[in-house]
Write a protein that holds these residues in place. Structure first.
Motif, PDB file in Angstrom:
ATOM      1  N   MET A   7       4.325  -6.475 -18.968  1.00 62.15           N
ATOM      2  CA  MET A   7       5.318  -5.736 -18.182  1.00 62.15           C
ATOM      3  C   MET A   7       5.785  -6.573 -17.002  1.00 62.15           C
ATOM      4  O   MET A   7       5.081  -7.472 -16.533  1.00 62.15           O
ATOM      5  N   THR A   8       6.988  -6.272 -16.537  1.00 57.45           N
ATOM      6  CA  THR A   8       7.536  -6.978 -15.388  1.00 57.45           C
ATOM      7  C   THR A   8       7.078  -6.312 -14.096  1.00 57.45           C
ATOM      8  O   THR A   8       6.729  -5.134 -14.066  1.00 57.45           O
ATOM      9  N   HIS A   9       7.107  -7.095 -13.026  1.00 58.91           N
ATOM     10  CA  HIS A   9       6.794  -6.555 -11.702  1.00 58.91           C
ATOM     11  C   HIS A   9       7.536  -7.354 -10.637  1.00 58.91           C
ATOM     12  O   HIS A   9       7.782  -8.548 -10.810  1.00 58.91           O
ATOM     13  N   PRO A  10       7.911  -6.716  -9.526  1.00 53.20           N
ATOM     14  CA  PRO A  10       8.547  -7.445  -8.433  1.00 53.20           C
ATOM     15  C   PRO A  10       7.515  -8.314  -7.728  1.00 53.20           C
ATOM     16  O   PRO A  10       6.364  -7.898  -7.523  1.00 53.20           O
ATOM     17  N   ILE A  11       7.903  -9.518  -7.345  1.00 53.70           N
ATOM     18  CA  ILE A  11       6.938 -10.433  -6.730  1.00 53.70           C
ATOM     19  C   ILE A  11       6.900 -10.305  -5.213  1.00 53.70           C
ATOM     20  O   ILE A  11       6.027 -10.887  -4.567  1.00 53.70           O
ATOM     21  N   GLU A  12       7.808  -9.532  -4.621  1.00 58.73           N
ATOM     22  CA  GLU A  12       7.806  -9.344  -3.173  1.00 58.73           C
ATOM     23  C   GLU A  12       6.548  -8.585  -2.750  1.00 58.73           C
ATOM     24  O   GLU A  12       6.213  -7.552  -3.314  1.00 58.73           O
ATOM     25  N   ALA A  13       5.857  -9.113  -1.750  1.00 57.08           N
ATOM     26  CA  ALA A  13       4.583  -8.538  -1.333  1.00 57.08           C
ATOM     27  C   ALA A  13       4.792  -7.245  -0.552  1.00 57.08           C
ATOM     28  O   ALA A  13       5.821  -7.058   0.107  1.00 57.08           O
ATOM     29  N   PRO A  14       3.812  -6.315  -0.598  1.00 62.21           N
ATOM     30  CA  PRO A  14       3.867  -5.145   0.283  1.00 62.21           C
ATOM     31  C   PRO A  14       3.910  -5.595   1.743  1.00 62.21           C
ATOM     32  O   PRO A  14       3.405  -6.662   2.097  1.00 62.21           O
ATOM     33  N   ALA A  15       4.513  -4.742   2.587  1.00 55.46           N
ATOM     34  CA  ALA A  15       4.673  -5.140   3.982  1.00 55.46           C
ATOM     35  C   ALA A  15       4.750  -3.924   4.885  1.00 55.46           C
ATOM     36  O   ALA A  15       5.233  -2.860   4.484  1.00 55.46           O
ATOM     37  N   TYR A  16       4.247  -4.086   6.112  1.00 60.11           N
ATOM     38  CA  TYR A  16       4.505  -3.087   7.143  1.00 60.11           C
ATOM     39  C   TYR A  16       5.975  -3.164   7.535  1.00 60.11           C
ATOM     40  O   TYR A  16       6.587  -4.231   7.493  1.00 60.11           O
ATOM     41  N   LEU A  17       6.520  -2.031   7.934  1.00 57.98           N
ATOM     42  CA  LEU A  17       7.952  -1.937   8.198  1.00 57.98           C
ATOM     43  C   LEU A  17       8.163  -1.100   9.453  1.00 57.98           C
ATOM     44  O   LEU A  17       7.401  -0.185   9.743  1.00 57.98           O
ATOM     45  N   GLY A  18       9.221  -1.427  10.188  1.00 59.59           N
ATOM     46  CA  GLY A  18       9.602  -0.635  11.345  1.00 59.59           C
ATOM     47  C   GLY A  18       9.255  -1.300  12.658  1.00 59.59           C
ATOM     48  O   GLY A  18       8.501  -2.267  12.724  1.00 59.59           O
ATOM     49  N   ARG A  19       9.792  -0.744  13.720  1.00 61.84           N
ATOM     50  CA  ARG A  19       9.584  -1.297  15.054  1.00 61.84           C
ATOM     51  C   ARG A  19       8.110  -1.374  15.399  1.00 61.84           C
ATOM     52  O   ARG A  19       7.628  -2.376  15.940  1.00 61.84           O
ATOM     53  N   ASP A  20       7.376  -0.310  15.108  1.00 59.91           N
ATOM     54  CA  ASP A  20       5.958  -0.243  15.447  1.00 59.91           C
ATOM     55  C   ASP A  20       5.057  -0.389  14.222  1.00 59.91           C
ATOM     56  O   ASP A  20       3.881  -0.027  14.272  1.00 59.91           O
ATOM     57  N   LYS A  21       5.625  -0.892  13.136  1.00 63.56           N
ATOM     58  CA  LYS A  21       4.877  -1.084  11.894  1.00 63.56           C
ATOM     59  C   LYS A  21       4.164   0.198  11.460  1.00 63.56           C
ATOM     60  O   LYS A  21       3.012   0.173  11.025  1.00 63.56           O
ATOM     61  N   GLU A  22       4.860   1.316  11.571  1.00 62.62           N
ATOM     62  CA  GLU A  22       4.260   2.597  11.217  1.00 62.62           C
ATOM     63  C   GLU A  22       4.597   3.029   9.794  1.00 62.62           C
ATOM     64  O   GLU A  22       4.233   4.131   9.374  1.00 62.62           O
ATOM     65  N   LEU A  23       5.265   2.158   9.043  1.00 62.77           N
ATOM     66  CA  LEU A  23       5.600   2.418   7.651  1.00 62.77           C
ATOM     67  C   LEU A  23       5.080   1.285   6.783  1.00 62.77           C
ATOM     68  O   LEU A  23       4.867   0.161   7.253  1.00 62.77           O
ATOM     69  N   VAL A  24       4.886   1.582   5.498  1.00 58.55           N
ATOM     70  CA  VAL A  24       4.490   0.574   4.518  1.00 58.55           C
ATOM     71  C   VAL A  24       5.455   0.648   3.346  1.00 58.55           C
ATOM     72  O   VAL A  24       5.712   1.729   2.811  1.00 58.55           O
ATOM     73  N   ALA A  25       5.986  -0.495   2.950  1.00 58.46           N
ATOM     74  CA  ALA A  25       6.834  -0.598   1.765  1.00 58.46           C
ATOM     75  C   ALA A  25       6.118  -1.448   0.725  1.00 58.46           C
ATOM     76  O   ALA A  25       5.526  -2.482   1.067  1.00 58.46           O
ATOM     77  N   GLY A  26       6.152  -1.009  -0.512  1.00 58.28           N
ATOM     78  CA  GLY A  26       5.482  -1.782  -1.541  1.00 58.28           C
ATOM     79  C   GLY A  26       5.686  -1.184  -2.922  1.00 58.28           C
ATOM     80  O   GLY A  26       6.186  -0.065  -3.066  1.00 58.28           O
ATOM     81  N   PRO A  27       5.287  -1.910  -3.948  1.00 62.99           N
ATOM     82  CA  PRO A  27       5.444  -1.445  -5.329  1.00 62.99           C
ATOM     83  C   PRO A  27       4.280  -0.579  -5.771  1.00 62.99           C
ATOM     84  O   PRO A  27       3.174  -0.637  -5.219  1.00 62.99           O
ATOM     85  N   ARG A  28       4.530   0.271  -6.741  1.00 69.56           N
ATOM     86  CA  ARG A  28       3.487   0.986  -7.486  1.00 69.56           C
ATOM     87  C   ARG A  28       2.635   1.919  -6.630  1.00 69.56           C
ATOM     88  O   ARG A  28       1.494   2.236  -6.986  1.00 69.56           O
TER      89      ARG A  28
END
Length: 441
Positions: free
Chosen positions: A221-242
């Protein structure tokens, strides 16, 4: 609600590592097993006779894992406390004849798995992962999940599904993006007019030092290679796959390891992470298959129990079906029930649907509320807007198949079924804390 949390933001850091290292259900199972081994659990084979010894044990079968901890003094009729989850996510999966091409482009033939947001897969750098079955190992690959199989993960920019340029699709802004699953979702991975039959599998054999013809089966199966990351001004969000639903698999694994260190457990804590939830759970590794029931029964019988003991144990068993749910969307709040708006960062959600798309009832709510109170964790409620169909989970399947009390819960996220989902950074460890309290009884 004064009990201190066992997990903190470090749990979310570890979740991000788990997501990145688990591009397929098979990798997720291997990574969960490794964490349990570190906590003292040991693997048992389905083809061996089981004994009634205490301690942590687990079984793997393909993309599924069931793990349990038998405390000292556990009677054959001791009830179970189960955290249920699933290891699979919607994606693009390689077909049996993968090599194709057109107009000077070499492509890989894929089939749509589950219900992905197709537009989120466009113009992404994609890797390829899964498992290979090797010549001579097929007969051993069943039962315990062992045998001659090899996990593979090409975690670099290998494939891409290119979107049509705006200049050739001027109506996209007025009529919306329209994607044909067969014609428009086949990724490219090279140039050339000739289709080399067997080229993709030979590439994988070379990557992993295998002889030509060694690979006789594959689940890729395919998968995105971009790593999970904290997001936002205060890093209060997480973006990632699966995150749907490895977030719950990770939390359940951590919770079981923590609960196994507890003294005087009145129950047997269990993690059951199934495959194939995204397409109905009807497989030997899905929640609608016999795996969980077989493991629980064998655990009872291995401790000298009878059918009566099994019936008593199941009657006192409770399962939390943990799967991601929908946080209220700031741009589409009207799609939610007007009085139920689960917020990111507000703690896990309790999912309710009176038409049994979720398994929660009032007594189940009380069980989850007690666990959250013990853990000092807030929780929220989710119901669907009456004018929209409700999704479902492994919860109703588990309740109906095994006759055990089941409660549907999870973490509220945005962009469910996208190649990249979003949640509050604190919610994963709030869920894990609630699961520990639940597993401890």
């Amino acid at each position: 609600m004064s009990n201190p949390s066992r997990f903190d933001r470090g749990h979310t850091d570890d979740l991000m590592s788990f997501l990145a290292a688990s591009p397929s259900p098979y990798h997720a199972v291997a990574n969960a097993a490794a964490r349990l081994e570190k906590a003292g659990f040991r693997q048992v084979s389905e083809t061996d006779a089981w004994d009634g010894t205490t301690g942590g044990k687990y079984v793997t079968r393909g993309g599924a894992i069931v793990a349990w901890y038998v405390p000292e003094g556990a009677a054959p009729h001791t009830p179970f406390r189960i955290v249920g989850a699933h290891t699979d996510s919607p994606n693009l999966r390689v077909k049996p004849l993968p090599d194709m091409g057109s107009q000077g482009w070499r492509q890989v033939a894929v089939e749509i798995y589950g219900g992905p947001l197709l537009n989120s897969w466009l113009d992404r750098d994609l890797g390829l992962a899964g498992r290979l079955t090797l010549r001579g190992g097929t007969s051993q690959a069943f039962g315990s999940g062992g045998g001659s199989t090899r996990l593979v993960n090409i975690d670099r920019a290998l494939l891409r599904v290119p979107q049509l340029a705006i200049h050739m699709d001027r109506s996209v802004h007025t009529d919306g993006l329209k994607l044909d699953k067969q014609k428009h979702m086949q990724p490219i991975w090279g140039l050339g007019d000739d289709v080399h039959e067997g080229g993709l599998i030979r590439f994988l054999e070379e990557e992993y030092g295998l002889a030509e013809g060694d690979v006789t089966g594959w689940d890729l199966m395919t998968h995105p290679i971009e790593a999970p990351a904290y997001l936002g001004r205060d890093k209060e969000l997480v973006a990632g796959p699966r995150m749907d639903n490895l977030l719950s698999v990770h939390a359940g694994t951590a919770a079981l390891a923590a609960a196994s260190a507890s003294d005087d457990l009145p129950c047997i804590p269990v993690l059951a992470a199934f495959d194939h939830e995204e397409n109905g759970s009807q497989s030997d590794t899905g929640a609608d298959g016999p795996l969980l029931g077989g493991v629980l029964e064998r655990s009872v019988f291995a401790r000298g129990g009878s059918y009566e003991d099994k019936a008593r144990a199941f009657a006192g068993t409770v399962c939390l079906s943990s799967d991601t749910g929908h946080a209220v969307h700031p741009n589409y709040a009207e799609r939610h029930d007007p009085t139920h708006h689960p917020r990111a960062g507000g703690g896990p959600i309790l999912k309710v649907n009176v038409n049994n798309r979720y398994a929660t009832d009032g007594s189940g709510r009380a069980v989850f509320a007690a666990a959250c109170e013990k853990a000092g964790v807030p929780f929220q409620s989710f119901v669907s807007n009456n004018a929209m169909p409700c999704g479902t989970t492994i919860g109703p399947i588990t309740a109906a198949r095994h006759g055990i009390k089941t409660v549907d819960i999870g973490v509220a996220i945005l962009s469910m079924h996208s190649v990249r989902e979003l949640c509050a950074a604190d919610d994963p460890f709030l869920l894990a804390n609630a699961l520990v309290a639940f597993l401890e009884g």
